[in-house]
Design a protein around this motif. Structure first.
Motif, PDB file in Angstrom:
ATOM      1  N   ARG A  26       1.032  -1.135   0.600  1.00  0.00           N
ATOM      2  CA  ARG A  26      -0.338  -0.002   0.091  1.00  0.00           C
ATOM      3  C   ARG A  26       0.984   1.502  -0.226  1.00  0.00           C
ATOM      4  N   ASP A  75      -3.270   7.605   7.316  1.00  0.00           N
ATOM      5  CA  ASP A  75      -2.784   6.183   6.580  1.00  0.00           C
ATOM      6  C   ASP A  75      -2.300   6.760   5.218  1.00  0.00           C
ATOM      7  N   ILE A 173     -13.607   8.004  -0.716  1.00  0.00           N
ATOM      8  CA  ILE A 173     -13.849   6.584   0.092  1.00  0.00           C
ATOM      9  C   ILE A 173     -14.614   6.016  -0.550  1.00  0.00           C
ATOM     10  N   ASP A 198      -9.475   6.441  -3.600  1.00  0.00           N
ATOM     11  CA  ASP A 198      -8.050   6.611  -2.029  1.00  0.00           C
ATOM     12  C   ASP A 198      -8.074   5.365  -0.965  1.00  0.00           C
ATOM     13  N   ILE A 199      -9.520   5.406  -0.606  1.00  0.00           N
ATOM     14  CA  ILE A 199      -9.013   4.238   0.801  1.00  0.00           C
ATOM     15  C   ILE A 199     -10.708   3.605   0.586  1.00  0.00           C
ATOM     16  N   GLU A 201     -13.960   1.846   3.107  1.00  0.00           N
ATOM     17  CA  GLU A 201     -14.398   1.874   3.975  1.00  0.00           C
ATOM     18  C   GLU A 201     -15.724   0.432   4.045  1.00  0.00           C
ATOM     19  N   ILE A 239      -4.762  -0.360  -1.136  1.00  0.00           N
ATOM     20  CA  ILE A 239      -4.779   1.469  -0.662  1.00  0.00           C
ATOM     21  C   ILE A 239      -5.362   1.015   1.152  1.00  0.00           C
ATOM     22  N   PRO A 240      -5.364   1.790   1.529  1.00  0.00           N
ATOM     23  CA  PRO A 240      -5.628   1.564   3.300  1.00  0.00           C
ATOM     24  C   PRO A 240      -7.250   1.539   3.162  1.00  0.00           C
ATOM     25  N   TRP A 242     -10.512   0.399   6.575  1.00  0.00           N
ATOM     26  CA  TRP A 242     -10.935   1.178   7.207  1.00  0.00           C
ATOM     27  C   TRP A 242     -12.848   0.073   7.426  1.00  0.00           C
ATOM     28  N   GLU A 265      -5.560  -1.148   7.943  1.00  0.00           N
ATOM     29  CA  GLU A 265      -5.321   0.072   8.205  1.00  0.00           C
ATOM     30  C   GLU A 265      -5.906   1.482  10.006  1.00  0.00           C
TER      31      GLU A 265
END
Length: 440
Positions: A26, A75, A173, A198-199, A201, A239-240, A242, A265
């Motif tokens: 990542r 992150d 996200i 980017d992230i 969830e 990628i990160p 959550w 992360e």
């Protein structure tokens, strides 16, 4: 940690028709994938929607034009400010997410997507409000029975890509949810990454709608199931990631630790609280009422903030103790003012999400949030969010410790109480009586 080998975007598909790509750690993924920005129509001029009743600051590209710096890096991803649109109606499509970026939100979490939206059928009315008894205009509680995105997955992917093309330096996200199916999770992750999000969830927390399919909170409440799915996601994602936690559980740190131990992360908390808004005393029907019937839904808005703060405090303490603060935390629950948001950050949150607050007040709310946090920072001479993040966590302890602290304080006070009047002086205890009134 290096990820298993997958093929490059646009490359060959396997027998199931899924793209396989080489995976990198990542940390190696570029922070921004789009070099060219397609400029859209110039945003409308910003204004204070509270007409001077609340502090306000103009926000350009997510950054306040004046005042303390609100940017943060979470992150490895840079947010121009810590305020993020929470997954739900404010992130349903390109147009509303674009509005959020234009008004200045630091990040946007799209409404939860799944591979097959044909199974998602919403009803209406699907909201119910609880209003203040003293001010019928003030909403203090909000219940929804809304499901995840009912828009075609391909359409959402096109809009994700368009948003990242137009706003390459803003954080997008993807909230994702799937059934207990490894292939489905892997395909969902690969397709979203191709669009440049980017992230991730992971929605392990929606309290209604799909428990029979072991989705949402049904998955987030089952630590054994959660561990396996988080492992799949951690292996597949570049990628990160959550995990969004449900508050509908006795100890929120148990699933939280499972998700973090699987390699994710960070965590996000809380999602809505399972609820029944009320019963109409004229019709005897529960609300929200659809053809005379209802179903338990998710409770949000300012009434849930104390519960959210308690859950966040528990998770932040766990992250501090077990991971040396090396995991991130995004706070959610009843945020409508900068003061609300500051409380979440004081308890250890890196970012703060707002969903119902936007539904009530609109997207320009972020400008007030920024200004109010800046006022707090100026008052305390803080130059960055890092200066006060988690500052209130050390002041939590056990009830037993509170009793001990109070007893010790009373003993100190007793020793230093001194004499109430000159008549209390005695010859035998004169020196001790004198000492009891000395300040140093």
């Amino acid at each position: 940690m290096m990820r298993p080998t997958r093929a490059a975007p646009g490359g060959a598909r396997n027998q199931q028709g899924r793209v396989s790509r080489p995976t990198h750690s990542r940390a190696q993924i570029p922070a921004r994938r789009n070099a060219v920005r397609t400029f859209a129509k110039k945003p409308a001029k910003q204004r204070n929607i509270f007409e001077g009743q609340r502090p306000w600051v103009e926000v350009v590209d997510g950054k306040p034009v004046s005042g303390p710096d609100l940017s943060c890096v979470v992150d490895g991803v840079k947010f121009p400010n810590p305020f993020v649109i929470g997954s739900g109606p404010p992130g349903t499509n390109y147009h509303v997410m674009k509005k959020a970026f234009d008004e200045g939100w630091g990040g946007v979490i799209a409404k939860t997507v799944t591979l097959d939206s044909s199974k998602v059928i919403n009803v209406t009315p699907r909201y119910a409000r609880m209003k203040s008894s003293s001010n019928q205009k003030e909403v203090i509680g909000w219940e929804n029975i809304e499901l995840v995105s009912d828009r075609p997955f391909e359409k959402m992917m096109q809009e994700f890509k368009r948003l990242k093309d137009e706003y390459p330096d803003r954080v997008l996200i993807a909230s994702i949810m799937e059934e207990y199916n490894k292939d489905a999770w892997e395909e969902l992750i690969g397709r979203c990454e191709e669009c440049g999000v980017d992230i991730f969830e992971l929605n392990f927390s929606c309290p209604h709608g799909m428990p029979e399919r072991r989705m949402g909170a049904a998955m987030g409440q089952d630590c054994e199931l959660l561990e396996e799915v988080c492992g799949w996601v951690n292996d597949a994602a570049n990628i990160p990631v959550w995990a969004k936690m449900t508050p509908n559980i006795t100890d929120i740190t148990s699933p939280g630790k499972v998700a973090l131990d699987a390699g994710l992360e960070g965590l996000a908390a809380i999602n809505t609280i399972q609820s029944v808004m009320g019963v109409n005393l004229d019709t005897l029907r529960p609300e929200p009422c659809v053809e005379g019937y209802s179903t338990p839904g998710g409770y949000s808005s300012k009434a849930v903030k104390p519960i959210a703060l308690a859950k966040v405090m528990s998770l932040a303490t766990m992250i501090k103790e077990k991971y040396d603060g090396g995991k991130s935390l995004s706070g959610i629950g009843g945020v409508e003012t900068g003061m609300d948001a500051t409380e979440f950050m004081l308890l250890g949150c890196d970012t703060v999400q707002v969903c119902t607050g936007v539904m009530i007040h609109g997207y320009p709310l972020v400008q007030n949030l920024c200004a109010e946090v800046q006022e707090f920072m100026t008052q305390h001479n803080f130059e960055s969010i890092d200066d006060f993040r988690g500052a209130s966590l050390p002041y939590f302890t056990s009830h037993t410790k509170l009793v001990q602290l109070q007893k010790e304080a009373q003993e100190r006070k007793k020793k230093k109480v001194g004499l109430k009047s000159d008549e209390e002086w005695t010859g035998d205890g004169f020196t001790k009586e004198t000492e009891s009134m000395v300040s140093n």
